[in-house]
Design a protein around this motif. Sequence first.
Motif, PDB file in Angstrom:
ATOM      1  N   SER A 201       0.847  -1.194   0.000  1.00 11.64           N
ATOM      2  CA  SER A 201       0.000   0.000   0.000  1.00 11.64           C
ATOM      3  C   SER A 201       0.880   1.241   0.000  1.00 11.64           C
ATOM      4  O   SER A 201       1.786   1.366   0.816  1.00 11.64           O
ATOM      5  CB  SER A 201      -0.894  -0.016   1.246  1.00 11.64           C
ATOM      6  N   SER A 224      -3.267   4.820  -1.916  1.00 11.96           N
ATOM      7  CA  SER A 224      -4.130   5.572  -1.002  1.00 11.96           C
ATOM      8  C   SER A 224      -4.476   6.903  -1.648  1.00 11.96           C
ATOM      9  O   SER A 224      -3.670   7.833  -1.652  1.00 11.96           O
ATOM     10  CB  SER A 224      -3.412   5.769   0.335  1.00 11.96           C
ATOM     11  N   HIS A 226      -7.830   8.895  -1.559  1.00  7.56           N
ATOM     12  CA  HIS A 226      -8.571   9.754  -0.621  1.00  7.56           C
ATOM     13  C   HIS A 226      -9.247  10.961  -1.247  1.00  7.56           C
ATOM     14  O   HIS A 226     -10.180  11.516  -0.682  1.00  7.56           O
ATOM     15  CB  HIS A 226      -7.697  10.259   0.539  1.00  7.56           C
TER      16      HIS A 226
HETATM   17  N1  SAH Z   1       1.820   4.462   3.943  1.00  2.60           N
HETATM   18  C1  SAH Z   1       1.023   3.553   3.218  1.00  2.60           C
HETATM   19  C2  SAH Z   1       0.637   2.310   4.005  1.00  2.60           C
HETATM   20  C3  SAH Z   1       0.330   2.506   5.464  1.00  2.60           C
HETATM   21  S1  SAH Z   1      -1.176   3.397   5.816  1.00  2.60           S
HETATM   22  C4  SAH Z   1      -0.235   4.251   2.698  1.00  2.60           C
HETATM   23  O1  SAH Z   1      -0.498   5.374   3.109  1.00  2.60           O
HETATM   24  O2  SAH Z   1      -0.911   3.657   1.864  1.00  2.60           O
HETATM   25  C5  SAH Z   1      -2.412   2.179   5.377  1.00  2.60           C
HETATM   26  C6  SAH Z   1      -3.772   2.761   5.063  1.00  2.60           C
HETATM   27  O3  SAH Z   1      -4.385   3.244   6.266  1.00  2.60           O
HETATM   28  C7  SAH Z   1      -3.728   3.931   4.093  1.00  2.60           C
HETATM   29  O4  SAH Z   1      -4.691   3.749   3.086  1.00  2.60           O
HETATM   30  C8  SAH Z   1      -4.049   5.096   4.987  1.00  2.60           C
HETATM   31  O5  SAH Z   1      -4.596   6.153   4.268  1.00  2.60           O
HETATM   32  C9  SAH Z   1      -5.007   4.472   5.980  1.00  2.60           C
HETATM   33  N2  SAH Z   1      -5.181   5.231   7.218  1.00  2.60           N
HETATM   34  C10 SAH Z   1      -4.249   5.880   7.921  1.00  2.60           C
HETATM   35  N3  SAH Z   1      -4.795   6.462   9.009  1.00  2.60           N
HETATM   36  C11 SAH Z   1      -6.103   6.185   8.988  1.00  2.60           C
HETATM   37  C12 SAH Z   1      -7.200   6.522   9.826  1.00  2.60           C
HETATM   38  N4  SAH Z   1      -7.032   7.271  10.926  1.00  2.60           N
HETATM   39  N5  SAH Z   1      -8.423   6.071   9.497  1.00  2.60           N
HETATM   40  C13 SAH Z   1      -8.604   5.312   8.396  1.00  2.60           C
HETATM   41  N6  SAH Z   1      -7.612   4.960   7.558  1.00  2.60           N
HETATM   42  C14 SAH Z   1      -6.372   5.409   7.839  1.00  2.60           C
END
Ligand code: SAH
Length: 354
Positions: A201, A224, A226
């Motif tokens: 990811s 990711s 968003h």
């Molecule tokens: N750094 C990478 C993988 C780790 S985060 C990335 O950002 O893809 C894994 C996932 O968790 C990502 O999709 C991120 O956006 C999500 N995430 C992080 N904090 C979150 C939160 N507080 N609530 C929901 N999803 C979250």
Amino acid sequence: MPASLHDFTFPALDRALVADGLRPAHVGALWRAVQRDGALSLAARAEFSPPLARWVAEHAGEGGRYFLDEPAVAADTASSDGLTRKFLLRLADGQTIETVLMGYTGRTTACVSTQAGCAMGCVFCATGQMGFVRHLRAGEIVAQVLHVQRTLRARGAAGLRNLVLMGMGEPLHNYDAVLTALEILTDDRGVALAPSRVTISTVGVVPGILRLAEERRAFNLAVSLHSADASERAALVPASRRWPLDELIAACREYGAKTGRRIFFEWTLIAGANDSPRHAEQVAALLAGIRAHVNLIPLNPTNGFAGTASASPAAREFQGVLRERGLPSTVRQRRGIDVAAGCGQLRAEKARAA
Ligand code: SAH
Ligand code: SF4
């Protein structure tokens, strides 16, 4: 500097041990102990022949050239439904990282960290809020999976099935260590994960995505996203100022064309910020022509961000718009919110309590 035996791929271990005069059979025995059995100690292993046992005593003991990555369990929490187990693991230098085991038996998934902290600064993410501490070595990534394997084994459950790199850190900001760890974990003489059951990811590190495409890696890719609006995305994901949305989508198109693989797009649903039908229309337009699947994840509230999770009707409406536009999606309920299921939240909680 001593090296971790968990850092070595099979061929690298072979080169190192053969240089010390050991034979291929010794290399195989040591690798199986470390990577298949997840041994925490290499002393007194009956299956080791005398030359290997001597090598271990000389080189892999106290003060030797090699050691084992053996993270200590700083916290171990289970969700009330019993389906999620979250570990806070303490590394040799005292840094703590999160590792999660989801599913009780059979279709189990491990979620592991790739860095201590994260440099990408996503505003809603507990790990982003703490900033970057350091990269993990390959062995520190592998050791998290071996910890999960031992946990499953202690339950008498089948071995781990799926792996997601969705814990703390940005995997493509630590590309070499991550890909070495995945080479080790998919080696069929060890944990033997199927590459098709591994998901990397990324927040959208464009050079890393292009490299995965160039190298024709057989892992799944999750991006990711968003937001499908460049300025709205930049407000949530500061890293998108460095790798702008149009470049990210171009890299995704190239990845799709080169690998023929579908891409997962992660979308954290934040009430009033990115969960309206307009946002859904935008993402459908942005991803047109890409083989995509959208994972919608209601926000897990964190201390450093005022946003709240979208309500279920908003999530359903969002999903309905995607469906009308022919874009498949899944609403993923984060299991085990009661164990601080969002990435970085357990470490943040422990730090506050300390
Ligand atoms: N750094 C990478 C993988 C780790 S985060 C990335 O950002 O893809 C894994 C996932 O968790 C990502 O999709 C991120 O956006 C999500 N995430 C992080 N904090 C979150 C939160 N507080 N609530 C929901 N999803 C979250
Ligand atoms: Fe880093 Fe991923 Fe958290 Fe963003 S969501 S700060 S990239 S761990």
